[in-house]
Scaffold this active site. Structure first.
Site, mmCIF file in Angstrom:
data_model
loop_
_atom_site.group_PDB
_atom_site.id
_atom_site.type_symbol
_atom_site.label_atom_id
_atom_site.label_comp_id
_atom_site.label_asym_id
_atom_site.label_seq_id
_atom_site.Cartn_x
_atom_site.Cartn_y
_atom_site.Cartn_z
ATOM 1 N N GLU A 164 0.638 -1.268 -0.039
ATOM 2 C CA GLU A 164 -0.107 0.041 -0.091
ATOM 3 C C GLU A 164 0.806 1.338 0.057
ATOM 4 O O GLU A 164 0.470 2.266 0.859
ATOM 5 C CB GLU A 164 -0.839 -0.135 1.139
ATOM 6 C CG GLU A 164 -1.561 -1.124 1.165
ATOM 7 C CD GLU A 164 -2.773 -1.290 2.479
ATOM 8 O OE1 GLU A 164 -2.696 -0.385 3.349
ATOM 9 O OE2 GLU A 164 -3.454 -2.248 2.647
ATOM 10 N N GLU A 277 -5.885 -11.035 -1.031
ATOM 11 C CA GLU A 277 -6.544 -10.838 0.188
ATOM 12 C C GLU A 277 -8.238 -10.447 -0.100
ATOM 13 O O GLU A 277 -8.781 -10.003 0.327
ATOM 14 C CB GLU A 277 -6.159 -9.364 0.957
ATOM 15 C CG GLU A 277 -4.731 -9.537 1.167
ATOM 16 C CD GLU A 277 -4.290 -8.161 1.598
ATOM 17 O OE1 GLU A 277 -5.357 -7.348 2.250
ATOM 18 O OE2 GLU A 277 -3.106 -7.854 2.028
HETATM 19 O O1 G3I Z 1 -2.804 -7.809 18.944
HETATM 20 C C1 G3I Z 1 -3.829 -6.636 19.499
HETATM 21 C C2 G3I Z 1 -4.330 -7.299 20.818
HETATM 22 O O2 G3I Z 1 -3.146 -7.622 21.919
HETATM 23 C C3 G3I Z 1 -5.257 -6.573 21.379
HETATM 24 O O3 G3I Z 1 -5.771 -7.306 22.494
HETATM 25 C C4 G3I Z 1 -6.482 -6.294 20.301
HETATM 26 C C5 G3I Z 1 -7.466 -5.504 21.032
HETATM 27 O O4 G3I Z 1 -8.334 -5.416 19.987
HETATM 28 O O5 G3I Z 1 -5.720 -6.012 19.063
HETATM 29 C C6 G3I Z 1 -4.666 -6.607 18.568
HETATM 30 O O6 G3I Z 1 -4.454 -6.027 17.317
HETATM 31 C C7 G3I Z 1 -5.359 -6.154 16.283
HETATM 32 C C8 G3I Z 1 -4.722 -6.934 15.209
HETATM 33 O O7 G3I Z 1 -5.293 -6.828 13.970
HETATM 34 C C9 G3I Z 1 -4.168 -8.325 15.693
HETATM 35 O O8 G3I Z 1 -5.453 -9.122 15.698
HETATM 36 C C10 G3I Z 1 -5.556 -4.673 16.085
HETATM 37 O O9 G3I Z 1 -6.564 -4.047 16.820
HETATM 38 C C11 G3I Z 1 -6.444 -4.733 14.465
HETATM 39 O O10 G3I Z 1 -6.543 -3.310 14.069
HETATM 40 C C12 G3I Z 1 -5.735 -5.531 13.430
HETATM 41 O O11 G3I Z 1 -6.397 -5.254 12.499
HETATM 42 C C13 G3I Z 1 -5.649 -5.978 11.406
HETATM 43 C C14 G3I Z 1 -5.652 -5.032 10.182
HETATM 44 O O12 G3I Z 1 -4.782 -5.522 8.968
HETATM 45 C C15 G3I Z 1 -4.413 -3.808 10.950
HETATM 46 O O13 G3I Z 1 -4.623 -2.698 9.805
HETATM 47 C C16 G3I Z 1 -6.592 -7.118 10.569
HETATM 48 O O14 G3I Z 1 -6.788 -8.153 11.565
HETATM 49 C C17 G3I Z 1 -6.069 -7.569 9.428
HETATM 50 O O15 G3I Z 1 -7.097 -8.586 8.488
HETATM 51 C C18 G3I Z 1 -5.750 -6.623 8.381
HETATM 52 O O16 G3I Z 1 -5.204 -6.824 7.126
HETATM 53 C C19 G3I Z 1 -4.794 -5.728 6.267
HETATM 54 C C20 G3I Z 1 -3.813 -6.254 5.405
HETATM 55 O O17 G3I Z 1 -2.794 -6.505 6.449
HETATM 56 C C21 G3I Z 1 -3.153 -5.536 4.426
HETATM 57 N N1 G3I Z 1 -4.478 -5.110 3.693
HETATM 58 C C22 G3I Z 1 -5.621 -4.767 4.164
HETATM 59 C C23 G3I Z 1 -6.042 -5.435 5.257
HETATM 60 C C24 G3I Z 1 -7.250 -5.272 5.867
HETATM 61 O O18 G3I Z 1 -7.008 -3.919 6.649
#
Ligand code: G3I
Length: 369
Positions: A164, A277
């Site tokens: 990105e 994705e």
């Molecule tokens: O690891 C912490 C955990 O310790 C905490 O308790 C929890 C609280 O909600 O948050 C956890 O982190 C989360 C992380 O995923 C791991 O689960 C974040 O809040 C959350 O924002 C994060 O979201 C991920 C997102 O990328 C971040 O931008 C999504 O799961 C994931 O599916 C998404 O994937 C991205 C690709 O990497 C790139 N392309 C877009 C796609 C969708 O955004």
């Protein structure tokens, strides 16, 4: 293993489901098992999904092995997961468990992602409370890439080296005059951060396929920017092997036709392409909140959208050499939490891990080609 609340909830649901597995689905195979979509699509390309260490450890390993032939870590191989503590301090345990499970199961592994403006610890960009210099960030980025790609060498066949980097027409995103996102990497190093990252990845594992990954890759301005970068890299001897189409879709966007036109344009660059994705939100727009349940009519429309996209993937399989969906079932989809907590059902298996009409539509398409 420290699971997030989401992973624990999903794992508990899986364990419950596995314990009282329902009868065979309406069109299960003779032995009562669900047919494998990964095996059905294998003649065209590896088909897989984004997975988590929690799914592997708590009851979903057999399902993943049965349905997919390639996997990617949804979050476990991002900088914030591997190097949260600081420069040169790595936590590979969970990622290794995921990768070693995949390898032992005969599944290919995509690496996601090395350089991204999200989920990257602040230590990359700060020294004694002040922004680092260009030289320091180059050193830190190159060291991270060298250490991580080196750690997984021989086990990860393709890397999303940079994710990105471009943005066009997004109101809240700052970019330079060329549409390059003004991330800390771009602001501190400069526009050559992408080339530096690709060169570091190629040195660390010359055999891995190196991808630039992005969303909205059918956007004509992104096609132009990405094509210019790939052409420039190839002329300069920078190893870049492919483009990753994230393909986060909705019921109305993008058109299948615009996606196929983009595939054909990128194909002229002499690179391969992965759909990295894929999900198809039930909402007309990916970030809308108007859908509150997966009605039969919506699921039928979603099945048709999946079939329409996979018809193009199969037709363009000389150029599209892997297709992955972003999650193994609706219960774990990121779209239930973005842009806020809401209902969505964008994947092929529902929240009880039962196949949806889209799954059967793809099974039928895979059999008829
Ligand atoms: O690891 C912490 C955990 O310790 C905490 O308790 C929890 C609280 O909600 O948050 C956890 O982190 C989360 C992380 O995923 C791991 O689960 C974040 O809040 C959350 O924002 C994060 O979201 C991920 C997102 O990328 C971040 O931008 C999504 O799961 C994931 O599916 C998404 O994937 C991205 C690709 O990497 C790139 N392309 C877009 C796609 C969708 O955004």
């Amino acid at each position: 293993m420290n699971l997030t609340r989401r992973e624990f909830a999903a794992a508990s649901a899986t364990l419950a489901l596995t314990a009282c597995a329902g009868g065979p689905s309406r069109r299960a195979e003779a032995d009562g098992k669900l047919p494998s979509l990964g095996r059905a699509l294998a003649p065209y390309f590896p088909f897989g999904a984004a997975i988590t260490p929690g799914q592997v450890a708590f009851g979903s390993a057999d399902f993943i092995k049965a349905q997919f032939s390639v996997v990617v870590a949804e979050n476990a191989m991002k900088p914030e997961a591997l190097a949260a503590r600081g420069e040169g301090q790595y936590s590979f345990t969970q990622a290794d468990e995921l990768v070693n499970f995949a390898r032992a199961s005969g599944l290919k592994v995509r690496g996601h992602t090395l350089v991204w403006h999200q989920q990257t610890p602040a230590w990359f960009f700060v020294e004694n409370g002040a922004p680092v210099t260009r030289a320091t960030l180059i050193t830190r980025m190159e060291r991270y890439i060298t250490d991580v790609v080196g750690h997984f060498k021989g086990r990860v066949y393709a890397w999303d080296v940079v994710n990105e980097a471009y943005s066009f027409g997004e109101a809240r995103t700052r970019t330079d005059s060329e549409g390059m996102r003004l991330s800390p990497f771009r602001e501190i190093i400069g526009e050559d951060y992408i080339e530096i990252a690709f060169r570091a990845a190629a040195r660390a594992d010359p055999d891995a396929l190196l991808f630039y990954n992005d969303y909205e890759t059918q956007n004509p301005r992104k096609i132009a920017a990405i094509s210019e970068m790939v052409t420039r890299f190839k002329a300069a001897g920078v190893k870049i092997d492919g483009i990753g189409h994230q393909a986060h879709c909705s019921m109305l966007h993008p058109s299948v036709n615009s996606f196929e036109r983009a595939v054909e344009q990128y194909a002229m660059l002499g690179i391969t392409q992965h759909v990295t994705e894929l999900d198809i939100a039930l909402n007309d727009d990916i970030s809308a909140n108007r859908v509150s349940e997966a009605s039969p009519a919506l699921l039928a429309r979603q099945a048709q959208r999946y079939a329409d996209f996979f018809k193009v993937f199969i037709k363009q399989r000389r150029h599209i050499t892997a297709v992955l969906v972003w999650g193994i079932d609706d219960a774990g989809s990121w779209l239930r939490h973005w842009p806020n907590e809401r209902f969505e059902a964008p994947l092929l298996f529902d929240e009880k891990r039962q196949p949806k009409p889209a799954f059967w539509a793809l099974m039928k398409l895979a059999e008829t080609g």
